[in-house]
Design a protein around this motif. Structure first.
Motif, PDB file in Angstrom:
ATOM      1  N   SER A  58      -6.994   5.554   4.320  1.00  0.00           N
ATOM      2  CA  SER A  58      -5.873   5.304   5.223  1.00  0.00           C
ATOM      3  C   SER A  58      -6.282   5.294   6.693  1.00  0.00           C
ATOM      4  O   SER A  58      -5.601   4.695   7.515  1.00  0.00           O
ATOM      5  CB  SER A  58      -4.762   6.329   5.007  1.00  0.00           C
ATOM      6  OG  SER A  58      -5.226   7.626   5.309  1.00  0.00           O
ATOM      7  N   GLU A 100      -4.906   5.298   0.169  1.00  0.00           N
ATOM      8  CA  GLU A 100      -3.744   4.474  -0.122  1.00  0.00           C
ATOM      9  C   GLU A 100      -4.084   3.617  -1.335  1.00  0.00           C
ATOM     10  O   GLU A 100      -5.239   3.245  -1.530  1.00  0.00           O
ATOM     11  CB  GLU A 100      -3.400   3.589   1.067  1.00  0.00           C
ATOM     12  CG  GLU A 100      -2.975   4.382   2.291  1.00  0.00           C
ATOM     13  CD  GLU A 100      -2.758   3.514   3.510  1.00  0.00           C
ATOM     14  OE1 GLU A 100      -1.867   3.862   4.294  1.00  0.00           O
ATOM     15  OE2 GLU A 100      -3.474   2.509   3.690  1.00  0.00           O
ATOM     16  N   SER A 131       0.220  13.609   1.617  1.00  0.00           N
ATOM     17  CA  SER A 131      -0.381  13.296   2.907  1.00  0.00           C
ATOM     18  C   SER A 131       0.532  13.752   4.035  1.00  0.00           C
ATOM     19  O   SER A 131       1.735  13.489   4.021  1.00  0.00           O
ATOM     20  CB  SER A 131      -0.609  11.791   3.017  1.00  0.00           C
ATOM     21  OG  SER A 131      -1.097  11.460   4.284  1.00  0.00           O
ATOM     22  N   LYS A 171       0.934   5.533   0.075  1.00  0.00           N
ATOM     23  CA  LYS A 171       0.198   6.734   0.479  1.00  0.00           C
ATOM     24  C   LYS A 171       0.742   7.925  -0.292  1.00  0.00           C
ATOM     25  O   LYS A 171       1.926   7.995  -0.567  1.00  0.00           O
ATOM     26  CB  LYS A 171       0.362   6.962   1.982  1.00  0.00           C
ATOM     27  CG  LYS A 171      -0.562   8.042   2.535  1.00  0.00           C
ATOM     28  CD  LYS A 171      -0.370   8.246   4.024  1.00  0.00           C
ATOM     29  CE  LYS A 171      -0.827   7.027   4.777  1.00  0.00           C
ATOM     30  NZ  LYS A 171      -0.863   7.237   6.225  1.00  0.00           N
ATOM     31  N   TRP A 207       0.831  -1.204   0.000  1.00  0.00           N
ATOM     32  CA  TRP A 207       0.000   0.000   0.000  1.00  0.00           C
ATOM     33  C   TRP A 207       0.863   1.251   0.000  1.00  0.00           C
ATOM     34  O   TRP A 207       1.788   1.385   0.794  1.00  0.00           O
ATOM     35  CB  TRP A 207      -0.930   0.005   1.217  1.00  0.00           C
ATOM     36  CG  TRP A 207      -1.958  -1.072   1.125  1.00  0.00           C
ATOM     37  CD1 TRP A 207      -1.896  -2.307   1.688  1.00  0.00           C
ATOM     38  CD2 TRP A 207      -3.192  -1.016   0.412  1.00  0.00           C
ATOM     39  NE1 TRP A 207      -3.016  -3.029   1.361  1.00  0.00           N
ATOM     40  CE2 TRP A 207      -3.836  -2.254   0.579  1.00  0.00           C
ATOM     41  CE3 TRP A 207      -3.819  -0.033  -0.351  1.00  0.00           C
ATOM     42  CZ2 TRP A 207      -5.066  -2.535   0.007  1.00  0.00           C
ATOM     43  CZ3 TRP A 207      -5.051  -0.319  -0.926  1.00  0.00           C
ATOM     44  CH2 TRP A 207      -5.663  -1.556  -0.745  1.00  0.00           C
ATOM     45  N   CYS A 213      -6.649  10.916   3.597  1.00  0.00           N
ATOM     46  CA  CYS A 213      -5.759  10.372   2.595  1.00  0.00           C
ATOM     47  C   CYS A 213      -6.263   9.012   2.133  1.00  0.00           C
ATOM     48  O   CYS A 213      -6.955   8.314   2.871  1.00  0.00           O
ATOM     49  CB  CYS A 213      -4.350  10.225   3.166  1.00  0.00           C
ATOM     50  SG  CYS A 213      -3.133   9.805   1.905  1.00  0.00           S
TER      51      CYS A 213
END
Length: 68
Positions: free
Chosen positions: A43, A30, A21, A17, A15, A28
């Protein structure tokens, strides 16, 4: 076309991000790429429902979001 992806096979390290972020737990998403689909999750709630996109649909979204 809907594709079923076994989400249990997606490791936490897969994952990603957004670099936009903040580390303060803001809003956010992911994203994780699998061989058959792109997965998107919140997230703040990683175990909640995830969205699944085909590669073409995801590429179209990214292109649109980038303003190209």
């Amino acid at each position: 076309m809907n594709r079923r992806v076994d989400e249990l096979t997606v490791s936490e390290s897969a994952w990603l991000k957004s670099s936009y972020s903040s580390g303060e737990g803001g809003e956010c998403i992911e994203v994780a790429a699998t061989p058959g689909a792109i997965l998107v999750r919140d997230s703040k709630q990683p175990a909640a429902a995830r969205l699944t996109f085909g590669a073409g649909a995801w590429a179209g979204f990214v292109e649109m979001a980038a303003g190209r």
